[in-house]
Design a protein around this motif. Structure first.
Motif, PDB file in Angstrom:
ATOM      1  N   GLY A   1      -5.904   1.609  -7.695  1.00  0.00           N
ATOM      2  CA  GLY A   1      -6.363   1.083  -6.419  1.00  0.00           C
ATOM      3  C   GLY A   1      -7.320   2.057  -5.754  1.00  0.00           C
ATOM      4  O   GLY A   1      -7.754   3.044  -6.346  1.00  0.00           O
ATOM      5  N   SER A   2      -7.664   1.775  -4.505  1.00  0.00           N
ATOM      6  CA  SER A   2      -8.537   2.702  -3.770  1.00  0.00           C
ATOM      7  C   SER A   2      -7.783   4.002  -3.504  1.00  0.00           C
ATOM      8  O   SER A   2      -6.550   4.026  -3.417  1.00  0.00           O
ATOM      9  CB  SER A   2      -9.002   2.065  -2.457  1.00  0.00           C
ATOM     10  OG  SER A   2      -7.925   1.928  -1.551  1.00  0.00           O
TER      11      SER A   2
ATOM     12  N   GLN B   1       0.857  -1.181   0.000  1.00  0.00           N
ATOM     13  CA  GLN B   1       0.000   0.000   0.000  1.00  0.00           C
ATOM     14  C   GLN B   1       0.892   1.231   0.000  1.00  0.00           C
ATOM     15  O   GLN B   1       2.028   1.190   0.471  1.00  0.00           O
ATOM     16  CB  GLN B   1      -0.928   0.007   1.222  1.00  0.00           C
ATOM     17  CG  GLN B   1      -1.935  -1.136   1.212  1.00  0.00           C
ATOM     18  CD  GLN B   1      -2.993  -0.970   2.279  1.00  0.00           C
ATOM     19  OE1 GLN B   1      -4.018  -0.338   2.046  1.00  0.00           O
ATOM     20  NE2 GLN B   1      -2.752  -1.535   3.448  1.00  0.00           N
TER      21      GLN B   1
ATOM     22  N   ASN C   1      -3.463   0.558  -3.224  1.00  0.00           N
ATOM     23  CA  ASN C   1      -4.348   1.456  -2.490  1.00  0.00           C
ATOM     24  C   ASN C   1      -3.521   2.628  -1.976  1.00  0.00           C
ATOM     25  O   ASN C   1      -2.453   2.428  -1.393  1.00  0.00           O
ATOM     26  CB  ASN C   1      -5.001   0.720  -1.322  1.00  0.00           C
ATOM     27  CG  ASN C   1      -5.934  -0.388  -1.781  1.00  0.00           C
ATOM     28  OD1 ASN C   1      -6.394  -0.386  -2.916  1.00  0.00           O
ATOM     29  ND2 ASN C   1      -6.185  -1.344  -0.912  1.00  0.00           N
TER      30      ASN C   1
END
Length: 273
Positions: A243-244, A122, A217
């Motif tokens: 991604g988010s 991440q 993310n």
């Protein structure tokens, strides 16, 4: 307290901090500093993330902190710096990590996440958006980043930056929380020139080369009183994230990890958990 270690890559002795050198079970977080900083800028985050169960790795980028100074401008290109960081993770037996970056460290984090997606779990970026969004930002960002053109001027800029006049580093980055420490560190022969080379080696890449999208993310942090970066270059970075996407607008200046450590620490721990 994290331990300082060294490893060799590109015939250079490179320094890094490691909060848990003997613990391979902790999820790793790679923390990347910008200019004019070094790995120790991350101490508040290292302490909080380590307490939350993470292993924190904070390298001194080539030419910075206690890492060797490389001899050529090209040695400071983002591709070589990313190779240094990935070599470090391989050296430590870490296949995948969370990645945090601030300032130039954010640029490196963006490009690392885009070019080595399997090694970035991440992503958290502070102040600087995706390099393509930065390059396409409007006049406000060009005006805020005027000093990046000064930094291109080689010896002339080096003399000005080391002084105390209008174009000195002390004046341009006067909002830094510990500018006396920065200037003491840069008093070592060659250190200021080495640190500034990241600007000289990468501006063409930043402004002219389309860079990869990011699948991780992503947590994006920008501060309202940042004199160097406008909000649009961070907000528009959403377009390059598959991604988010989580965006947080924070009150304060450029060095938010130092100025508001509790806020930043909570956001990072929550994102990585």
């Amino acid at each position: 307290m994290p331990e300082r270690h060294f490893f060799k890559h590109r015939h250079l002795r490179l320094s890094y901090l490691d909060s848990a050198p003997d613990d391979l079970d902790r999820p790793a977080v790679l923390l990347l500093h910008g200019f004019p900083d070094q790995a120790t800028m991350w101490m508040p985050q290292i302490q909080a993330l380590h307490q939350a169960g993470f292993r924190c790795i904070a390298p001194d980028t080539v030419g910075c902190g206690q890492s060797d100074m490389a001899p050529k401008k090209a040695d400071y290109h983002v591709d070589h710096i990313i190779a240094d960081h990935l070599a470090l993770m391989t050296e430590l037996g870490i296949r995948r990590s969370h990645v945090v970056g601030h300032d130039w460290g954010a640029v490196i984090a963006w490009v690392l996440a885009g070019t080595a997606p399997d090694q970035c779990q991440q992503l958290a970026v502070m102040s600087v958006g995706h390099p393509t969004a930065y390059a396409r930002a409007g006049w406000g960002q060009k005006r805020a980043g005027w000093y990046t053109l000064l930094f291109q001027l080689g010896g002339v800029a080096d003399r000005l930056l080391a002084g105390r006049g209008r174009f000195s580093l002390r004046r341009i980055f006067g909002s830094h929380p510990d500018m006396d420490e920065v200037m003491t560190r840069f008093a070592e022969p060659g250190r200021l020139q080495a640190a500034v080379r990241i600007y000289r080696a990468n501006m063409a890449t930043m402004l002219l080369t389309p860079l990869p999208r990011v699948s991780a993310n992503t947590l994006a942090l920008w501060s309202t009183a940042d004199p160097f970066l406008t909000e649009d270059q961070m907000l528009n970075s959403r377009r390059w994230v598959d991604g988010s996407w989580q965006y947080q607008r924070i009150e304060g200046g450029h060095w938010i990890s130092l100025e508001q450590p509790d806020t930043i620490n909570a956001l990072l721990v929550n994102h990585f958990r």
